[in-house]
Scaffold this motif. Structure first.
Motif, PDB file in Angstrom:
ATOM      1  N   ASP A 102      20.777 -24.609  88.094  1.00 15.27           N
ATOM      2  CA  ASP A 102      21.709 -23.590  88.573  1.00 15.27           C
ATOM      3  C   ASP A 102      22.342 -22.788  87.434  1.00 15.27           C
ATOM      4  O   ASP A 102      23.046 -21.804  87.690  1.00 15.27           O
ATOM      5  CB  ASP A 102      22.817 -24.229  89.411  1.00 15.27           C
ATOM      6  N   LYS A 103      22.106 -23.214  86.180  1.00 17.87           N
ATOM      7  CA  LYS A 103      22.674 -22.514  85.028  1.00 17.87           C
ATOM      8  C   LYS A 103      21.610 -21.861  84.159  1.00 17.87           C
ATOM      9  O   LYS A 103      21.940 -21.240  83.143  1.00 17.87           O
ATOM     10  CB  LYS A 103      23.500 -23.500  84.188  1.00 17.87           C
ATOM     11  N   ALA A 106      27.359 -20.761  78.367  1.00 18.42           N
ATOM     12  CA  ALA A 106      26.748 -20.543  79.679  1.00 18.42           C
ATOM     13  C   ALA A 106      27.304 -21.483  80.741  1.00 18.42           C
ATOM     14  O   ALA A 106      26.825 -21.493  81.872  1.00 18.42           O
ATOM     15  CB  ALA A 106      25.235 -20.721  79.586  1.00 18.42           C
ATOM     16  N   GLY A 107      28.312 -22.282  80.362  1.00 22.43           N
ATOM     17  CA  GLY A 107      28.960 -23.145  81.341  1.00 22.43           C
ATOM     18  C   GLY A 107      28.439 -24.563  81.407  1.00 22.43           C
ATOM     19  O   GLY A 107      28.801 -25.325  82.306  1.00 22.43           O
ATOM     20  N   THR A 132      27.067 -14.150  83.183  1.00 15.20           N
ATOM     21  CA  THR A 132      26.707 -15.236  84.084  1.00 15.20           C
ATOM     22  C   THR A 132      25.225 -15.167  84.444  1.00 15.20           C
ATOM     23  O   THR A 132      24.568 -14.136  84.273  1.00 15.20           O
ATOM     24  CB  THR A 132      27.509 -15.162  85.395  1.00 15.20           C
ATOM     25  N   ARG A 133      24.740 -16.264  84.969  1.00 11.41           N
ATOM     26  CA  ARG A 133      23.353 -16.321  85.437  1.00 11.41           C
ATOM     27  C   ARG A 133      23.132 -15.310  86.559  1.00 11.41           C
ATOM     28  O   ARG A 133      22.081 -14.654  86.621  1.00 11.41           O
ATOM     29  CB  ARG A 133      23.049 -17.739  85.920  1.00 11.41           C
TER      30      ARG A 133
END
Length: 204
Positions: free
Chosen positions: A35-36, A170-171, A75-76
């Motif tokens: 998801d990232k 990127a989290g 963000t992605r």
């Protein structure tokens, strides 16, 4: 004798349950990573030396375009939006690269879901499983692949410290960073995910 057999059965069931729970945990970790990330997959026309060289030339040309895109997006989701709008541009760039090399192969550039094998790179590793993927297929696309990541720019990080900074930006959590960078964390776990991915492909 009866109690011994019963104990063995219960122990076996406990081990099976533990294995199932472990697999579930691994799948959750892989999905959280997926998801990232946006993976990047280039497939050569064939395994001939010239076609493999063309594949790498296309890879390099597109990475030069994708890296600034990734740096401009936070963000992605933003990167996915940019990629969708840029598919015709990326296709044209790949074909222009081939033409300069005297290759007339067509190129197909798509954005979708793919099941990836476990991949081990110089400074990190990624588990097998389904990922959103930018796929570039050259000609008949029957040659060996090149796989990496186009968001965040993990594959272009010069060292482990750079990679960790990019991943954190990127989290990625600290646990996720350790999962992909520390061999003790991924060697056995990723083998299990590789096996699960093969089962998923066989069931399709």
């Amino acid at each position: 004798m009866f109690f011994m057999r019963k104990k063995l059965i219960l122990t076996g069931l406990a081990l099976v349950l533990a294995a199932l729970l472990g697999c579930t945990g691994l799948l959750i970790q892989q999905r959280a990573l997926a998801d990232k990330l946006i993976r990047f997959h280039v497939v050569a026309d064939s395994d001939a030396e010239a076609d493999q060289s063309n594949k790498l030339a296309v890879r390099d040309a597109l990475l030069d375009t994708l890296a600034p895109m990734a740096k401009r997006t936070q963000t992605r989701a933003e990167m996915l939006h940019v990629l969708r709008d840029s598919l015709p541009q990326l296709k044209a760039q790949a074909e222009q690269t081939l033409r300069r090399l005297g290759c007339a192969d067509a190129v197909e550039v798509t954005l979708g879901r793919e099941i990836y094998p476990t991949r081990v790179y110089d400074t990190f590793s990624l588990p097998a499983g389904p990922y959103t993927s930018l796929q570039v297929r050259i000609g008949s696309a029957r040659g060996h692949n090149w796989w990496c990541v186009c968001f965040p720019t993990l594959c272009q990080s010069a060292c482990a410290e750079d990679l960790e900074a990019v991943a954190a930006g990127a989290g990625f959590t600290n646990k996720e960073i350790r999962l992909i960078t520390e061999a003790d964390h991924y060697e056995i776990r990723f083998k299990v995910l590789e096996w699960l991915a093969k089962l998923r492909r066989a069931a399709v």
